[in-house]
Design a protein around this motif. Structure first.
Motif, short mmCIF file in Angstrom:
data_model
loop_
_atom_site.label_atom_id
_atom_site.label_comp_id
_atom_site.label_asym_id
_atom_site.label_seq_id
_atom_site.Cartn_x
_atom_site.Cartn_y
_atom_site.Cartn_z
N UNK A 93 20.27 -3.17 -85.26
CA UNK A 93 21.22 -3.91 -86.11
C UNK A 93 22.27 -4.61 -85.28
N UNK A 94 22.77 -3.94 -84.24
CA UNK A 94 23.77 -4.56 -83.37
C UNK A 94 23.20 -5.77 -82.65
N UNK A 95 21.96 -5.68 -82.20
CA UNK A 95 21.34 -6.82 -81.52
C UNK A 95 21.17 -7.99 -82.47
N UNK A 96 20.69 -7.72 -83.66
CA UNK A 96 20.48 -8.79 -84.64
C UNK A 96 21.81 -9.42 -85.02
N UNK A 97 22.83 -8.61 -85.23
CA UNK A 97 24.14 -9.12 -85.59
C UNK A 97 24.71 -9.98 -84.46
N UNK A 98 24.49 -9.57 -83.22
CA UNK A 98 24.96 -10.37 -82.08
C UNK A 98 24.29 -11.73 -82.03
N UNK A 99 23.00 -11.77 -82.27
CA UNK A 99 22.27 -13.04 -82.25
C UNK A 99 22.75 -13.94 -83.39
N UNK A 100 22.92 -13.37 -84.57
CA UNK A 100 23.38 -14.15 -85.72
C UNK A 100 24.78 -14.70 -85.45
N UNK A 101 25.65 -13.89 -84.87
CA UNK A 101 27.01 -14.36 -84.56
C UNK A 101 26.98 -15.50 -83.55
N UNK A 102 26.13 -15.39 -82.54
CA UNK A 102 26.03 -16.47 -81.54
C UNK A 102 25.51 -17.75 -82.18
N UNK A 103 24.55 -17.66 -83.05
CA UNK A 103 24.03 -18.84 -83.73
C UNK A 103 25.10 -19.49 -84.58
N UNK A 104 25.86 -18.68 -85.32
CA UNK A 104 26.92 -19.23 -86.17
C UNK A 104 28.01 -19.91 -85.33
N UNK A 105 28.37 -19.30 -84.22
CA UNK A 105 29.37 -19.92 -83.34
C UNK A 105 28.83 -21.22 -82.78
#
Length: 84
Positions: free
Chosen positions: A50-62
């Motif tokens: 979950x932490x990895x997926x959340x990190x990727x999603x946050x990077x995409x949004x930024x």
């Protein structure tokens, strides 16, 4: 105990089978310990994923946000050069 757990529909079939096997063999405490270890490892693995997926999603949004800012800057610059 396995029958009581089965009636609640709160446990996976694997858990019910392990409890039933533990009751039958007389090693219920060992089976419950194994199940506890399994669920701890499973929850840790899910937390990491979950932490990895959340990190990727946050990077995409930024990245999308920064991209929109850059595009907006260039659109204003081009409109000033062309029309204004």
């Amino acid at each position: 105990m396995a029958n009581a757990f089965a009636q609640t529909h709160a446990f996976m079939p694997m858990t019910l089978n392990m409890v039933d096997t533990g009751e039958t063999s007389g090693n219920l405490d060992a089976m419950l310990e194994k199940m506890a270890q399994y669920y701890e490892q499973d929850s840790e693995a899910r937390a990491v994923m979950s932490a990895r997926v959340l990190g990727v999603v946050a990077m995409i949004l930024v990245g999308v946000y920064v991209g929109l800012i850059v595009v907006g800057f260039y659109v204003k610059s081009i409109s000033k050069i062309g029309g204004g």
